[in-house]
Scaffold this active site. Structure first.
Site, PDB file in Angstrom:
ATOM      1  N   CYS A  17       0.862  -1.180   0.000  1.00 41.93           N
ATOM      2  CA  CYS A  17       0.000   0.000   0.000  1.00 41.93           C
ATOM      3  C   CYS A  17       0.902   1.235   0.000  1.00 41.93           C
ATOM      4  CB  CYS A  17      -0.869   0.006   1.246  1.00 41.93           C
ATOM      5  SG  CYS A  17       0.158   0.006   2.749  1.00 41.93           S
ATOM      6  N   HIS A  79       3.453   1.846  11.672  1.00 42.03           N
ATOM      7  CA  HIS A  79       2.290   1.626  12.549  1.00 42.03           C
ATOM      8  C   HIS A  79       2.056   2.765  13.528  1.00 42.03           C
ATOM      9  CE1 HIS A  79       4.403  -2.074  11.337  1.00 42.03           C
ATOM     10  NE2 HIS A  79       3.211  -2.401  10.906  1.00 42.03           N
ATOM     11  N   HIS A 129      -1.086  -4.894  19.642  1.00 39.93           N
ATOM     12  CA  HIS A 129      -0.603  -4.471  18.321  1.00 39.93           C
ATOM     13  C   HIS A 129      -0.010  -3.063  18.442  1.00 39.93           C
ATOM     14  CE1 HIS A 129      -0.589  -3.255  14.093  1.00 39.93           C
ATOM     15  NE2 HIS A 129      -0.672  -4.547  13.794  1.00 39.93           N
ATOM     16  N   GLU A 131       0.132  -0.530  16.466  1.00 41.51           N
ATOM     17  CA  GLU A 131      -0.682   0.618  16.045  1.00 41.51           C
ATOM     18  C   GLU A 131      -1.637   1.035  17.156  1.00 41.51           C
ATOM     19  OE1 GLU A 131      -2.733   0.378  12.227  1.00 41.51           O
ATOM     20  OE2 GLU A 131      -4.270   1.722  13.041  1.00 41.51           O
ATOM     21  N   SER A 227       1.432  -9.849  10.780  1.00 40.70           N
ATOM     22  CA  SER A 227       0.813  -8.811   9.953  1.00 40.70           C
ATOM     23  C   SER A 227      -0.703  -8.913  10.060  1.00 40.70           C
ATOM     24  CB  SER A 227       1.262  -9.001   8.494  1.00 40.70           C
ATOM     25  OG  SER A 227       0.460  -8.201   7.640  1.00 40.70           O
ATOM     26  N   ASN A 229      -3.190  -7.205   8.787  1.00 41.90           N
ATOM     27  CA  ASN A 229      -4.008  -7.159   7.568  1.00 41.90           C
ATOM     28  C   ASN A 229      -3.866  -8.438   6.757  1.00 41.90           C
ATOM     29  OD1 ASN A 229      -2.461  -6.463   4.810  1.00 41.90           O
ATOM     30  ND2 ASN A 229      -1.293  -5.631   6.523  1.00 41.90           N
TER      31      ASN A 229
HETATM   32  O1  0K2 Z   1      -1.319  -5.224   9.221  1.00 41.17           O
HETATM   33  P1  0K2 Z   1      -0.430  -4.675  10.260  1.00 41.17           P
HETATM   34  O2  0K2 Z   1      -1.013  -3.468  10.934  1.00 41.17           O
HETATM   35  O3  0K2 Z   1       0.002  -5.701  11.279  1.00 41.17           O
HETATM   36  O4  0K2 Z   1       0.900  -4.131   9.582  1.00 41.17           O
HETATM   37  P2  0K2 Z   1       1.714  -4.504   8.307  1.00 41.17           P
HETATM   38  O5  0K2 Z   1       1.636  -5.923   7.946  1.00 41.17           O
HETATM   39  O6  0K2 Z   1       3.079  -3.946   8.529  1.00 41.17           O
HETATM   40  O7  0K2 Z   1       1.019  -3.719   7.123  1.00 41.17           O
HETATM   41  C1  0K2 Z   1       1.157  -2.371   6.951  1.00 41.17           C
HETATM   42  C2  0K2 Z   1       0.223  -1.594   7.784  1.00 41.17           C
HETATM   43  C3  0K2 Z   1       0.958  -0.585   8.564  1.00 41.17           C
HETATM   44  C4  0K2 Z   1       0.046   0.405   9.235  1.00 41.17           C
HETATM   45  O8  0K2 Z   1      -1.142   0.441   9.098  1.00 41.17           O
HETATM   46 FE1  SF4 Z   2      -0.989   0.829   4.459  1.00 44.10          FE
HETATM   47 FE2  SF4 Z   2      -1.468   0.806   7.081  1.00 44.10          FE
HETATM   48 FE3  SF4 Z   2      -1.378   3.097   5.748  1.00 44.10          FE
HETATM   49 FE4  SF4 Z   2      -3.380   1.392   5.328  1.00 44.10          FE
HETATM   50  S1  SF4 Z   2      -2.937   2.517   7.225  1.00 44.10           S
HETATM   51  S2  SF4 Z   2      -2.253   2.569   3.780  1.00 44.10           S
HETATM   52  S3  SF4 Z   2      -2.336  -0.565   5.554  1.00 44.10           S
HETATM   53  S4  SF4 Z   2       0.307   1.664   6.070  1.00 44.10           S
END
Ligand code: 0K2
Ligand code: SF4
Length: 323
Positions: A17, A79, A129, A131, A227, A229
């Site tokens: 993304c 995050h 998590h 975030e 991860s 997502n």
């Molecule tokens: O899905 P997660 O928040 O665990 O993080 P990532 O796999 O690193 O994907 C990018 C999302 C980062 C922030 O939203």
């Molecule tokens: Fe990517 Fe996380 Fe940003 Fe969505 S919030 S665009 S998954 S980094």
């Protein structure tokens, strides 16, 4: 080697993304500008391959800022971090580069605003998590985490007319809506965030999986186990009718037995996954009787974020690096 000739459905969008691309390029650019080592607090994104590749280039991943030598360069992960982490870094004279995704920063801003207006904030997300820890840190006295049915049942608010829900950006859309319904049953006056907290990339990747899942005997999701997502894509595939779904970091982790009796394989990847890992999965499948690939398109994505301001120069951004 399987003797059948099967087909592959390839989800679009999948993989990087805009926020992940920006964060990975930020570490690469920091290494170019400052030289190794560049410290990174937590995994820049939750992907084993990305982290290992950046480590080879001179990035040093640490858990907390107190592991970073005073005066060094430190990158904060996509995050996001709580204000306390910024304070700790400033106290150690660290030179910080904040790679927090702007869409995570937007949720932080919402949290600050509702806290300032004296709301109770119900933050839907996964306990532990990064975030969620960062967002909750914006107003720890006003924010309560809602992670599952037990929390829905036990959460307490001061004034049921002054309560709002916010969320982690990478949750299951359907599961979150169900949680909001349960919360609203308890608090009919519950307000919603001014715009979607679950980001466009999370939503689009889930939508693409939903579109193909019912046709799939097997869905392979490329992504790391931490991860959020990526893990959600496995769940969405199963809920949407896929007969089986598995998360793998690399093609070599696919068990050939998963292909027994399989005609159609769905393939997708989480937002932190470089495309090279998907290509390797497609090659692996082609070698085993699945050479035909059809794309299942759910959305067009064109969003690109500017680099963190600490790294902006007049030079144009290079094309997305697959790490
Ligand atoms: O899905 P997660 O928040 O665990 O993080 P990532 O796999 O690193 O994907 C990018 C999302 C980062 C922030 O939203
Ligand atoms: Fe990517 Fe996380 Fe940003 Fe969505 S919030 S665009 S998954 S980094």
């Amino acid at each position: 080697m399987a003797d059948q000739r099967g087909r592959v459905l390839l989800a679009d969008p999948r993989g990087y993304c805009a926020g992940v691309d920006r964060a990975v390029v930020a570490v690469e650019r920091a290494l170019e500008i400052h030289g190794a080592p560049v410290y990174v607090r937590k995994q820049i994104v939750h992907n084993k391959h990305v982290v290992a590749t950046l480590e080879r280039r001179g990035a040093v991943f640490v858990d907390e800022t107190d592991e970073v030598p005073e005066g060094s360069v430190v990158v904060f992960s996509a995050h996001g971090v709580s204000p306390v982490v910024h304070e700790e870094a400033a106290a150690r004279q660290l030179r910080t580069i904040d790679a927090t995704c702007p869409l995570v920063t937007k949720v932080h801003q919402e949290a600050r605003r509702f806290a300032r207006d004296d709301y109770d904030i119900l933050l839907i997300g996964h306990r532990g998590h990064e975030e969620v820890e960062g967002t909750a840190g914006e107003a720890p006295e006003r924010i309560q985490l809602v992670d599952g049915a037990d929390d829905v049942a036990t959460v307490r608010v001061r004034d049921p007319e002054k309560v709002v829900w916010l969320s982690q950006t990478t949750l299951s859309v359907d599961e979150t809506l169900a949680t909001v319904d349960q919360l609203r049953h308890r608090f009919p006056g519950l307000q919603s965030p001014p715009s979607d907290d679950i980001c466009y990339a999370t939503q689009n990747r889930q939508q693409a999986v939903k579109q193909m899942a019912a046709e799939c005997d097997l869905v392979v999701v490329v992504g790391s186990t931490n991860s959020s997502n990526s893990v959600r894509l496995v769940e969405v595939a199963l809920e949407s009718g896929a007969r089986a779904a598995h998360l793998v970091d690399f093609a070599a982790e696919i068990d050939p037995a998963w292909l027994d009796g399989v005609g159609t394989v769905g393939v997708t990847s989480g937002a932190s996954v470089p495309e090279v890992l998907v290509s390797e999965v497609l090659d692996w499948l082609a070698e085993r009787g699945y050479p035909d690939v059809e794309t299942v398109k759910a959305a067009e994505e064109r969003l690109v974020f500017a680099l963190p301001r600490e790294l902006r120069t007049d030079r144009p951004r290079p094309a997305a690096d697959p790490a």
